[in-house]
Design a protein around this motif. Structure first.
Motif, PDB file in Angstrom:
ATOM      1  N   UNK A 332       0.826  -1.208   0.000  1.00 37.47           N
ATOM      2  CA  UNK A 332       0.000   0.000   0.000  1.00 37.47           C
ATOM      3  C   UNK A 332       0.862   1.261   0.000  1.00 37.47           C
ATOM      4  N   UNK A 333       2.103   1.148   0.502  1.00 35.76           N
ATOM      5  CA  UNK A 333       3.014   2.293   0.570  1.00 35.76           C
ATOM      6  C   UNK A 333       4.173   2.038  -0.379  1.00 35.76           C
ATOM      7  N   UNK A 334       4.228   2.838  -1.454  1.00 36.02           N
ATOM      8  CA  UNK A 334       5.267   2.695  -2.478  1.00 36.02           C
ATOM      9  C   UNK A 334       5.864   4.089  -2.664  1.00 36.02           C
ATOM     10  N   UNK A 335       6.966   4.333  -1.983  1.00 35.16           N
ATOM     11  CA  UNK A 335       7.372   5.714  -1.795  1.00 35.16           C
ATOM     12  C   UNK A 335       8.697   6.120  -2.386  1.00 35.16           C
ATOM     13  N   UNK A 336       8.841   7.432  -2.490  1.00 30.33           N
ATOM     14  CA  UNK A 336      10.104   8.078  -2.851  1.00 30.33           C
ATOM     15  C   UNK A 336      10.285   9.266  -1.922  1.00 30.33           C
ATOM     16  N   UNK A 337      11.441   9.292  -1.247  1.00 29.90           N
ATOM     17  CA  UNK A 337      11.780  10.377  -0.327  1.00 29.90           C
ATOM     18  C   UNK A 337      12.721  11.339  -1.036  1.00 29.90           C
ATOM     19  N   UNK A 660      19.396   1.551   3.528  1.00 35.10           N
ATOM     20  CA  UNK A 660      20.449   2.323   2.859  1.00 35.10           C
ATOM     21  C   UNK A 660      21.234   1.527   1.822  1.00 35.10           C
ATOM     22  N   UNK A 661      21.503   0.253   2.095  1.00 33.05           N
ATOM     23  CA  UNK A 661      22.336  -0.527   1.189  1.00 33.05           C
ATOM     24  C   UNK A 661      21.640  -0.852  -0.126  1.00 33.05           C
ATOM     25  N   UNK A 662      20.331  -0.651  -0.215  1.00 29.86           N
ATOM     26  CA  UNK A 662      19.596  -0.943  -1.440  1.00 29.86           C
ATOM     27  C   UNK A 662      18.797   0.252  -1.975  1.00 29.86           C
ATOM     28  N   UNK A 663      18.391   1.152  -1.078  1.00 30.47           N
ATOM     29  CA  UNK A 663      17.377   2.136  -1.453  1.00 30.47           C
ATOM     30  C   UNK A 663      17.815   3.576  -1.259  1.00 30.47           C
ATOM     31  N   UNK A 686      23.709  -0.077  -8.097  1.00 24.67           N
ATOM     32  CA  UNK A 686      23.139   0.130  -9.421  1.00 24.67           C
ATOM     33  C   UNK A 686      21.696  -0.370  -9.423  1.00 24.67           C
ATOM     34  N   UNK A 687      21.033  -0.275 -10.565  1.00 18.91           N
ATOM     35  CA  UNK A 687      19.633  -0.683 -10.643  1.00 18.91           C
ATOM     36  C   UNK A 687      19.459  -2.168 -10.357  1.00 18.91           C
ATOM     37  N   UNK A 688      20.451  -2.970 -10.730  1.00 13.69           N
ATOM     38  CA  UNK A 688      20.347  -4.404 -10.471  1.00 13.69           C
ATOM     39  C   UNK A 688      20.292  -4.688  -8.973  1.00 13.69           C
ATOM     40  N   UNK A 689      21.094  -4.003  -8.191  1.00 15.07           N
ATOM     41  CA  UNK A 689      21.079  -4.249  -6.751  1.00 15.07           C
ATOM     42  C   UNK A 689      19.714  -3.913  -6.163  1.00 15.07           C
ATOM     43  N   UNK A 690      19.155  -2.754  -6.543  1.00 14.58           N
ATOM     44  CA  UNK A 690      17.818  -2.399  -6.063  1.00 14.58           C
ATOM     45  C   UNK A 690      16.795  -3.415  -6.526  1.00 14.58           C
ATOM     46  N   UNK A 691      16.899  -3.845  -7.782  1.00 10.11           N
ATOM     47  CA  UNK A 691      15.981  -4.835  -8.345  1.00 10.11           C
ATOM     48  C   UNK A 691      16.052  -6.152  -7.585  1.00 10.11           C
ATOM     49  N   UNK A 692      17.239  -6.515  -7.082  1.00  9.51           N
ATOM     50  CA  UNK A 692      17.439  -7.825  -6.449  1.00  9.51           C
ATOM     51  C   UNK A 692      16.923  -7.896  -5.024  1.00  9.51           C
ATOM     52  N   UNK A 693      16.423  -6.787  -4.482  1.00  8.35           N
ATOM     53  CA  UNK A 693      15.969  -6.756  -3.095  1.00  8.35           C
ATOM     54  C   UNK A 693      14.744  -7.652  -2.900  1.00  8.35           C
ATOM     55  N   UNK A 694      14.766  -8.433  -1.834  1.00  8.32           N
ATOM     56  CA  UNK A 694      13.601  -9.210  -1.402  1.00  8.32           C
ATOM     57  C   UNK A 694      13.085  -8.570  -0.113  1.00  8.32           C
ATOM     58  N   UNK A 695      12.142  -7.647  -0.185  1.00 18.58           N
ATOM     59  CA  UNK A 695      11.750  -6.882   1.006  1.00 18.58           C
ATOM     60  C   UNK A 695      11.050  -7.707   2.079  1.00 18.58           C
ATOM     61  N   UNK A 696      10.285  -8.717   1.666  1.00 18.57           N
ATOM     62  CA  UNK A 696       9.534  -9.510   2.643  1.00 18.57           C
ATOM     63  C   UNK A 696      10.391 -10.548   3.352  1.00 18.57           C
ATOM     64  N   UNK A 697      11.572 -10.793   2.843  1.00 20.43           N
ATOM     65  CA  UNK A 697      12.449 -11.816   3.411  1.00 20.43           C
ATOM     66  C   UNK A 697      13.862 -11.255   3.448  1.00 20.43           C
ATOM     67  N   UNK A 698      14.113 -10.343   4.370  1.00 16.43           N
ATOM     68  CA  UNK A 698      15.402  -9.659   4.392  1.00 16.43           C
ATOM     69  C   UNK A 698      16.586 -10.611   4.549  1.00 16.43           C
ATOM     70  N   UNK A 727       7.983   0.040   0.858  1.00 17.30           N
ATOM     71  CA  UNK A 727       9.376   0.460   0.755  1.00 17.30           C
ATOM     72  C   UNK A 727       9.412   1.854   0.120  1.00 17.30           C
ATOM     73  N   UNK A 728      10.526   2.561   0.349  1.00 19.91           N
ATOM     74  CA  UNK A 728      10.704   3.832  -0.335  1.00 19.91           C
ATOM     75  C   UNK A 728      12.170   4.068  -0.638  1.00 19.91           C
ATOM     76  N   UNK A 729      12.431   4.707  -1.781  1.00 16.88           N
ATOM     77  CA  UNK A 729      13.769   5.139  -2.125  1.00 16.88           C
ATOM     78  C   UNK A 729      14.074   6.464  -1.459  1.00 16.88           C
TER      79      UNK A 729
END
Length: 820
Positions: A332-337, A660-663, A686-698, A727-729
């Protein structure tokens, strides 16, 4: 006397022997120095302790320091002499020593330092130079670690002159050398996931596969027969307002869809959608030869269904495969800071970001509107906040402005600006039309220096008029507070508003009430207010320091007896503690957060948010007055983020990941030292690192990526699966001095953020209690599936989305951060 004439004259100290110099006015003397004096920087070593420097005795955190030199050179045709002037320089590292007998040096505040040469100590002939050795804390690994726009002020004048040769955002013009980043095997070794990625990129998806993939990816799709030509769109969407339809048409126009229009009809059907799409933002999109139809759960679903159609359509129009898509958001929360406080972002740049957020289905714009370095929103009745707090100039009294910071120079070459009330209302309305909610943040009680200084100027102005009550109404300091503190950005106690003062609560009530009124006027009431609450501490009381008589060679020696926690010597806080309002000074930020939550609720706002350290002394969300309490969590995964999110969830907080390490998009894209950014959490995102994030299973992420230094680490899940709101960038602005740098660092990483915020990938493993992950050790994640998914995403971004970003005017290098 004109600047050009002054610059051509011989410059000496006051009373110097060279003919004509005595007639120079102080401002002309400064102008001549600005024209002819050049400052360059060389960093000799980032490990000064191993080459004879006693970093511990210099008080360096963890006894870590670097050595370098400032090189002052006369680029003009006549001599320049020491004396009668001061050079002001910026440094994001604490300068621990300046080792030249000709110079006295002083820390002003934050990153601003003054170097004053002794009269007659030296004379620089044409082309001559002087080297000034210095010791800085930690290290300098990126060109962006060294800041521009040193400036000079002559005695007898407050008119500054920027050194012409240093008035640039191209660091290579004033940084001669920095040591290479340590190139050991752990830092540069490719992870197994990156190896698989490279293989997948060597065999990119077919054109047909790319044509059927949207960004962000959809929940499921069923291929139809043939394809549909989309040259433009004719929208008939029952359930969207006229302004929302206009926003979609504007997007189509930006993409060059001005040809024959396909009819796009749509309606809200609510729970008639399949179960996993029957929620806010859910929709069914059918693209067929007979036309395009969207069945949506709500208005947001209609809008997102149309954006998916525009995602599948090439810039300028073209063929789109016949397809049926059923889709809904992951979070529900898809953010950019966006930090507009350290360095301001122009409204047009923010609108451009909102356009992209709406297009890629991000729905929260968290605006960091205040910090130590700037106040960025007009508050009726408190004009000093913007008249003083939004600009920087050389006024050491800070009655007219804040002193220069972050390489801004003394005349707002960067850093200055604010949103007027009308501009903010318009921005909120613009965002709402694109289904983006603005989350305003006024950071307190720490990171509040711009507000504190501005309200001190207000106090002085009204007191001089005899209005004692008015002067004190919004004063944010305890004038008797003598606490000795150093903040994370090297400010003193004026970085903190005093939470024990009546003025602080009046100020919070005034500001929150005014901003809430702006949102109501825009037709988009605030749903989340962000309190901030981070980093209210004295860094010299951290674990990397010891007393002057300490014997640990690995820690800096400082006079700990002279160091205070914030507000420790405030009589107002002492009285409050004596009355039992808080147990210790450590609890004052959380106490103030509870008080502010009452104000937030009074303004009809249902959720208050804070950075995680802003609520660390609270017992849980039940301590706060708002119906919900949200926490923005900024631990890196390798520093225990999995445990932190578990703890916050157990306490009942709504948690948004800001890892911080991904976003953090103020971190560099790659190891290239010319890539700007801070790097305390990641040397390369890079974009690949952000893309590779598994937010529900850190814990899973520990099998995919190493820590910031390239060293594998392990994480074992513990407890039930945590729930997160989203999550938010983050686009912190210290190294983003202008809007072009901002857009360079945000795009295209924001697309990878949108992918993970909207869509859960098949390679993301379900969370299981007690499962261990470590790079190079465990092998549970399907890395080939991750790589294949990435290759599909990358193909779409390169072939369809980058041309769209270019059309939208987002300034960036093509494909940056995708495959480098």
């Amino acid at each position: 006397m004109t600047t050009a004439v002054a610059a051509s004259l011989l410059l000496t100290s006051c009373g110097g022997s060279n003919s004509g110099s005595a007639n120079l006015t102080p401002s002309a003397r400064a102008a001549a120095l600005g024209e002819n004096l050049q400052m360059r920087v060389e960093i000799d070593t980032n490990d000064a302790a191993t080459s004879g420097t006693n970093c511990a005795d210099l008080g360096a955190d963890w006894a870590s320091c670097a050595r370098g030199k400032l090189i002052l050179e006369n680029t003009g045709g006549r001599s320049l002499a020491a004396g009668g002037w001061t050079l002001y320089v910026h440094s994001i590292r604490r300068i621990l020593a300046v080792e030249h007998p000709a110079f006295a040096w002083k820390h002003i505040t934050g990153d601003l330092y003054a170097l004053t040469p002794a009269a007659g100590a030296f004379t620089l002939g044409a082309g001559e130079r002087i080297e000034v050795p210095f010791v800085g804390e930690y290290w300098y690994q990126r060109y962006s670690d060294l800041l521009p726009r040193a400036y000079v002020v002559a005695d007898g004048s407050e008119t500054p002159a920027i050194l012409k040769h240093n008035d640039t955002d191209d660091e290579t013009r004033y940084v001669d050398r920095i040591p290479p980043i340590k190139d050991d095997a752990t830092t540069l070794a490719a992870t197994p996931a990156q190896v698989q990625r490279a293989r997948a990129e060597a065999a990119l998806p077919t054109a047909q596969q790319t044509a059927a993939r949207a960004v962000p990816a959809v929940l499921r799709e069923t291929a139809g027969e043939g394809a549909v030509q989309i040259g433009g769109i004719d929208l008939s969407l029952a359930g969207l307002s006229a302004s929302q339809v206009t926003a979609l048409r504007s997007r189509a126009t930006t993409l060059g869809l001005n040809g024959p229009a396909a009819r796009v009809s749509g309606q809200i059907v609510g729970a008639a959608l399949p179960g996993d799409t029957a929620k806010s933002g859910g929709y069914r999109l059918t693209i067929a030869s007979g036309g395009v139809n969207i069945d949506a759960f709500d208005a947001a679903g209609l809008y997102y269904g149309a954006q998916t159609l525009l995602s599948l359509t090439p810039a300028g129009g073209g063929s789109v495969p016949a397809i049926t898509i059923e889709d809904a958001p992951r979070y529900s929360y898809r953010g950019m800071h966006v930090d507009v406080a350290r360095n301001f972002r122009q409204p047009a740049t923010l609108r451009r970001l909102i356009d992209q957020m709406g297009a890629y289905k991000l729905n929260r714009l968290h605006l960091h509107l205040s910090d130590d370095e700037g106040w960025r929103i007009e508050i009726p009745g408190l004009p000093e906040l913007t008249e003083i707090g939004s600009k920087r100039c050389h006024d050491l009294t800070e009655m007219r402005c804040l002193v220069p910071q972050l390489g801004s120079g003394p005349d707002n070459r960067s850093g200055g600006g604010y949103l007027s009330r009308a501009e903010y209302v318009a921005l909120v309305r613009y965002a709402a039309d694109r289904f983006v909610e603005i989350v305003p943040e006024i950071d307190m009680p720490g990171h509040a220096r711009a507000a504190v200084v501005s309200m001190e100027a207000r106090y002085q102005r009204l007191r001089a008029k005899g209005d004692a009550a008015g002067a004190s109404a919004y004063r944010l300091l305890d004038p008797a507070d003598t606490s000795n503190t150093t903040t994370v950005q090297f400010y003193d106690r004026r970085s903190f508003l005093n939470p024990c003062s009546d003025g602080a609560q009046r100020f919070a009530s005034k500001v929150i009430g005014e901003i809430a009124a702006m949102h109501r006027e825009a037709g988009a009431p605030i749903s989340v207010w962000h309190f901030g609450g981070d980093e209210a501490k004295n860094i010299l009381l951290g674990s990397g320091f010891q007393p002057l008589d300490g014997t640990d060679a690995g820690k800096g020696r400082v006079n700990l007896a002279a160091q205070d926690k914030p507000w420790a010597r405030s009589p107002q806080c002492t009285a409050l503690l004596a009355a039992g309002k808080a147990a210790s000074v450590d609890e004052l930020p959380s106490m103030f957060a509870r008080q502010v939550s009452q104000i937030v609720r009074t303004n009809g706002i249902g959720t208050m948010a804070a950075w995680q350290d802003g609520i660390k002394h609270a017992n849980g969300p039940q301590d706060f007055a708002t119906a919900n309490m949200m926490v923005t969590m900024w631990d890196p995964i390798f520093w225990g983020a999995a445990d932190t999110v578990q703890s916050l969830g157990k306490q009942g907080y709504k948690t948004v990941l800001a890892l911080p390490d991904y976003l953090y998009f103020d971190f560099p894209y790659s190891l290239d030292q010319h890539e700007r950014g801070y790097y305390w959490g990641s040397h390369a995102t890079d974009s690949f690192k952000t893309f590779s994030l598994a937010p529900d299973n850190l814990p899973q992420n520990a099998e995919i990526m190493a820590d910031r230094d390239g060293v594998p680490f392990e994480v074992t899940s513990a407890g039930p699966a945590p729930h997160i709101e989203g999550i938010q960038g983050q686009a912190w602005a210290e190294v983003m001095r202008n809007d072009q740098q901002f857009e360079y660092m945000v795009y295209p990483r924001v697309l990878a953020l949108a992918e993970r915020a909207w869509h859960r990938a098949a390679w993301e493993l379900p969370y299981r209690d007690g499962e261990r992950f470590k790079l190079g050790d465990t092998n549970k994640v399907d890395k080939a599936a991750l790589a294949q998914d990435w290759a599909g995403f990358m193909s779409v971004v390169q072939n369809r989305e980058l041309p769209k970003l270019t059309r939208a005017g987002a300034l960036m290098r093509p494909a940056l951060g995708l495959s480098n």
